[in-house]
Design an enzyme around this catalytic site. Structure first.
Site, mmCIF file in Angstrom:
data_model
loop_
_atom_site.group_PDB
_atom_site.id
_atom_site.type_symbol
_atom_site.label_atom_id
_atom_site.label_comp_id
_atom_site.label_asym_id
_atom_site.label_seq_id
_atom_site.Cartn_x
_atom_site.Cartn_y
_atom_site.Cartn_z
ATOM 1 N N GLU A 202 47.217 -52.946 39.128
ATOM 2 C CA GLU A 202 46.266 -54.070 39.126
ATOM 3 C C GLU A 202 45.916 -54.512 40.531
ATOM 4 O O GLU A 202 46.551 -54.098 41.498
ATOM 5 C CB GLU A 202 46.818 -55.266 38.324
ATOM 6 N N ASN B 190 45.353 -58.108 42.795
ATOM 7 C CA ASN B 190 45.427 -59.560 42.846
ATOM 8 C C ASN B 190 44.458 -60.027 43.931
ATOM 9 O O ASN B 190 44.607 -59.666 45.092
ATOM 10 C CB ASN B 190 46.857 -60.024 43.129
ATOM 11 N N GLY C 169 53.655 -61.791 35.176
ATOM 12 C CA GLY C 169 54.674 -61.112 34.372
ATOM 13 C C GLY C 169 54.569 -61.408 32.880
ATOM 14 O O GLY C 169 55.375 -60.938 32.087
ATOM 15 N N ARG D 239 43.827 -62.573 45.712
ATOM 16 C CA ARG D 239 44.253 -63.856 46.309
ATOM 17 C C ARG D 239 45.383 -63.576 47.290
ATOM 18 O O ARG D 239 45.830 -62.450 47.417
ATOM 19 C CB ARG D 239 44.792 -64.747 45.194
HETATM 20 P P1 ADP Z 1 52.763 -62.430 43.250
HETATM 21 O O1 ADP Z 1 52.306 -61.073 42.918
HETATM 22 O O2 ADP Z 1 52.049 -63.115 44.348
HETATM 23 O O3 ADP Z 1 54.218 -62.508 43.298
HETATM 24 P P2 ADP Z 1 52.888 -63.575 40.681
HETATM 25 O O4 ADP Z 1 52.323 -62.588 39.715
HETATM 26 O O5 ADP Z 1 54.349 -63.787 40.740
HETATM 27 O O6 ADP Z 1 52.266 -63.239 42.056
HETATM 28 O O7 ADP Z 1 52.158 -64.952 40.473
HETATM 29 C C1 ADP Z 1 52.123 -65.932 41.489
HETATM 30 C C2 ADP Z 1 52.133 -67.276 40.845
HETATM 31 O O8 ADP Z 1 51.032 -67.414 40.007
HETATM 32 C C3 ADP Z 1 53.349 -67.531 40.027
HETATM 33 O O9 ADP Z 1 53.669 -68.880 40.174
HETATM 34 C C4 ADP Z 1 52.883 -67.216 38.614
HETATM 35 O O10 ADP Z 1 53.619 -67.937 37.676
HETATM 36 C C5 ADP Z 1 51.441 -67.653 38.684
HETATM 37 N N1 ADP Z 1 50.521 -66.877 37.840
HETATM 38 C C6 ADP Z 1 49.993 -65.669 38.099
HETATM 39 N N2 ADP Z 1 49.147 -65.290 37.148
HETATM 40 C C7 ADP Z 1 49.103 -66.274 36.241
HETATM 41 C C8 ADP Z 1 48.398 -66.489 35.009
HETATM 42 N N3 ADP Z 1 47.541 -65.607 34.518
HETATM 43 N N4 ADP Z 1 48.630 -67.628 34.354
HETATM 44 C C9 ADP Z 1 49.490 -68.525 34.840
HETATM 45 N N5 ADP Z 1 50.161 -68.401 35.984
HETATM 46 C C10 ADP Z 1 49.991 -67.296 36.681
HETATM 47 P P1 ADP Z 2 51.227 -58.966 36.122
HETATM 48 O O1 ADP Z 2 49.732 -59.081 36.071
HETATM 49 O O2 ADP Z 2 51.923 -59.850 35.182
HETATM 50 O O3 ADP Z 2 51.741 -59.014 37.532
HETATM 51 P P2 ADP Z 2 51.541 -56.064 36.205
HETATM 52 O O4 ADP Z 2 50.633 -55.184 35.451
HETATM 53 O O5 ADP Z 2 51.332 -56.190 37.673
HETATM 54 O O6 ADP Z 2 51.517 -57.508 35.544
HETATM 55 O O7 ADP Z 2 53.021 -55.620 35.921
HETATM 56 C C1 ADP Z 2 54.128 -56.424 36.282
HETATM 57 C C2 ADP Z 2 55.386 -55.564 36.337
HETATM 58 O O8 ADP Z 2 55.635 -54.952 35.061
HETATM 59 C C3 ADP Z 2 55.338 -54.389 37.306
HETATM 60 O O9 ADP Z 2 55.666 -54.770 38.623
HETATM 61 C C4 ADP Z 2 56.357 -53.449 36.700
HETATM 62 O O10 ADP Z 2 57.671 -53.828 37.009
HETATM 63 C C5 ADP Z 2 56.142 -53.646 35.220
HETATM 64 N N1 ADP Z 2 55.150 -52.687 34.707
HETATM 65 C C6 ADP Z 2 53.839 -52.892 34.551
HETATM 66 N N2 ADP Z 2 53.217 -51.811 34.043
HETATM 67 C C7 ADP Z 2 54.165 -50.871 33.874
HETATM 68 C C8 ADP Z 2 54.175 -49.523 33.369
HETATM 69 N N3 ADP Z 2 53.069 -48.925 32.924
HETATM 70 N N4 ADP Z 2 55.375 -48.862 33.335
HETATM 71 C C9 ADP Z 2 56.500 -49.462 33.771
HETATM 72 N N5 ADP Z 2 56.555 -50.715 34.251
HETATM 73 C C10 ADP Z 2 55.406 -51.430 34.298
HETATM 74 MG MG MG Z 3 51.255 -57.718 39.064
#
Ligand code: ADP
Ligand code: ADP
Ligand code: MG
Length: 461
Positions: free
Chosen positions: A289, A291, A166, A293
């Protein structure tokens, strides 16, 4: 090949979860821990534990050399990275393999390709998966960024190519905001992720976050259907469900097929998640995106499919082909997960570590609590505030919500404030019951409904 032993290169609830799967498969477990984590549950449960450094993650859980040294010392066959920390670090995956060990996840190359959010967009497009309208690649100047908005319009999201959890996302509502935010975003991305690369995406308003669980063995890829994760705060998931009850069946099929197509196009190996935004009004979905893992919310998928995803990860890593074919995977009932954090929802979600004085865990059919807690445990202040996850299954969503309210009323954690009151209020909310929410719903709801009584109505009920 037979995996006989594994190093768990993580902490908290996911370390406990990995140990449970390893034990079920008869695999010896070695847990790493930082100097702040000697008392953690995973250390107590593992067959062996090795301290790898000081509390700061950079010096312990993110320290590739220290983790590899522990793996060699413990003479394990494999390393499981969990989520967060080194789980999406391609160089770590390579280092594990270079040390003669098995990395439980995709290859370093696959992690780099899909973990770079810009490169992954290109992979998706090539596989015929629709992406959010935005830049074609990385954006290196404000002029380029402004040119993209000619096509997409405003608002746009400025995203870090290496972002995650996030973080590394900003919204610009007009050219002036883009102008101020672009350099800030770039500097911040460089400082946080060691990569200042940025890209732009149009903001999809009133979107739902829907994601598809996949499993690949390098030859074949299957999907285990999807999860609905729209209830978020600061773009972090708070409450997740499976299946995504409001996506029409034909869209759902296309969505799952597109995730499989994407994963097949790179010969994906391991468990992974393809994330999308779904627009209720246009019924369009857009890739955001991958993930590469296991995810925090994987248990809701396990509850509705009966597949143990972590055990599958072990089997795939050992060289076995998938134990299931697509036609074997069916969805039964509905599941919801509530993330329980040591944060006070009535005080701006301030993290509050401390000692667990008492712990009462609900039990019964369809109830699961994945946790790092035990009575007397002192939560260290250095890490993520996730304490555990309450996962509840029911024959349908209505039954699941009823059972969830029941289970939440029996879950008692004394000693630190938790997000339980928030979840009780959500479980009792009429909008939630109708499923009328999107990715911005929770933040507004917190400022209005929840701010009004801090979830007390739900507690009385
Ligand atoms: P999920 O999609 O599994 O809910 P999250 O995006 O919430 O995954 O991330 C899972 C965990 O990994 C969380 O504890 C988050 O803070 C950590 N995390 C994910 N990406 C990163 C990053 N690029 N740097 C640091 N922590 C990350
Ligand atoms: P992260 O790698 O931190 O998980 P994401 O790209 O998966 O980031 O986005 C995290 C969240 O941000 C999404 O679940 C959504 O709620 C919001 N988000 C991301 N991209 C968009 C977009 N283009 N428009 C609206 N909301 C978005
Ligand atoms: Mg995401």
């Amino acid at each position: 090949m037979k995996l006989r032993s594994v190093l768990v290169a993580n902490r908290g609830e996911i370390a406990v979860r990995i140990i449970r799967a390893a034990k079920a498969l008869g695999i010896r477990t070695v847990q790493v821990y930082s100097a702040a984590d000697a008392d953690m549950l995973a250390v107590k449960l593992a067959d062996e534990a090795i301290e790898i450094g000081p509390p700061a993650p950079k010096k312990s859980y993110l320290n590739i050399e220290a983790v590899i040294a522990a793996a060699k010392r413990a003479n394990v066959d494999a390393v499981h990275p969990g989520y967060g920390f080194l789980s999406e670090n391609g160089d770590f995956a390579d280092a594990v393999v270079a040390a003669g060990l098995i990395f439980i996840g995709p290859s370093g190359d696959a992690i780099r390709l899909l973990g770079d959010k810009v490169a992954a967009r290109t992979v998706a497009e090539k596989a015929g998966v629709p992406t959010v309208p935005g830049s074609d690649g990385r954006i290196s100047s404000l002029t380029e960024a402004l040119a993209v908005t000619e096509r997409t319009g405003f608002p746009v999201m400025i995203k870090a190519a290496a972002g995650g959890g996030g973080r590394g996302i900003r919204i610009a509502n007009d050219p002036a905001e883009l102008e101020t935010q672009f350099p800030q975003a770039s500097a911040e991305a460089l400082a946080s992720f060691g990569d200042g690369g940025l890209y732009l995406e149009k903001v999809i308003t009133r979107a739902r976050h829907v994601e598809v669980q996949i499993l690949g063995d390098g030859m074949d890829v299957v999907h285990c259907y999807e999860r609905e994760c729209s209830l978020q705060r600061r773009r972090q998931k708070v409450w997740e469900e499976a299946p995504s009850f409001l996506v029409p069946p034909e869209v759902r099929q296309k969505l799952c097929d597109s995730a499989v197509a994407l994963a097949r196009s790179v010969g994906y190996r391991g468990a992974g998640t393809v994330e999308y935004l779904y627009d209720d009004e246009t019924r369009e979905f857009y890739f955001i995106e991958v993930n590469t893992r296991i995810q925090v919310e994987h248990p809701v998928t396990e509850m509705i499919t009966g597949i143990d995803l972590v055990e599958e990860m072990f089997r795939i890593a050992a060289g076995a082909s998938l134990s299931v074919v697509q036609s074997d995977i069916a969805v039964k009932g509905h599941a919801i997960e509530c993330r329980i954090n040591a944060e006070d929802p009535r005080r701006g979600f301030m993290p509050a570590p401390g000692r667990i004085e008492r712990l009462d865990v609900p039990e019964g059919e369809g109830i699961r609590f994945d946790t790092m807690l035990y009575e007397g445990y002192v939560i260290p202040p250095f890490y993520d505030s996730l304490l555990g996850k309450l996962i509840v299954w029911g024959e349908d969503r209505t039954a699941c919500l009823a059972r969830l309210s029941q289970a939440l009323s029996q879950l008692k954690i004394k000693g630190v404030p938790t997000t339980i009151p928030l979840h009780r209020a959500l479980a009792a909310d009429a909008q939630i019951a109708k499923g009328a929410f999107h990715t911005r719903f929770l933040e507004t709801w917190l400022e209005t409904e929840f701010a009004a009584d801090g979830g007390r109505a739900a507690e009385v009920a």
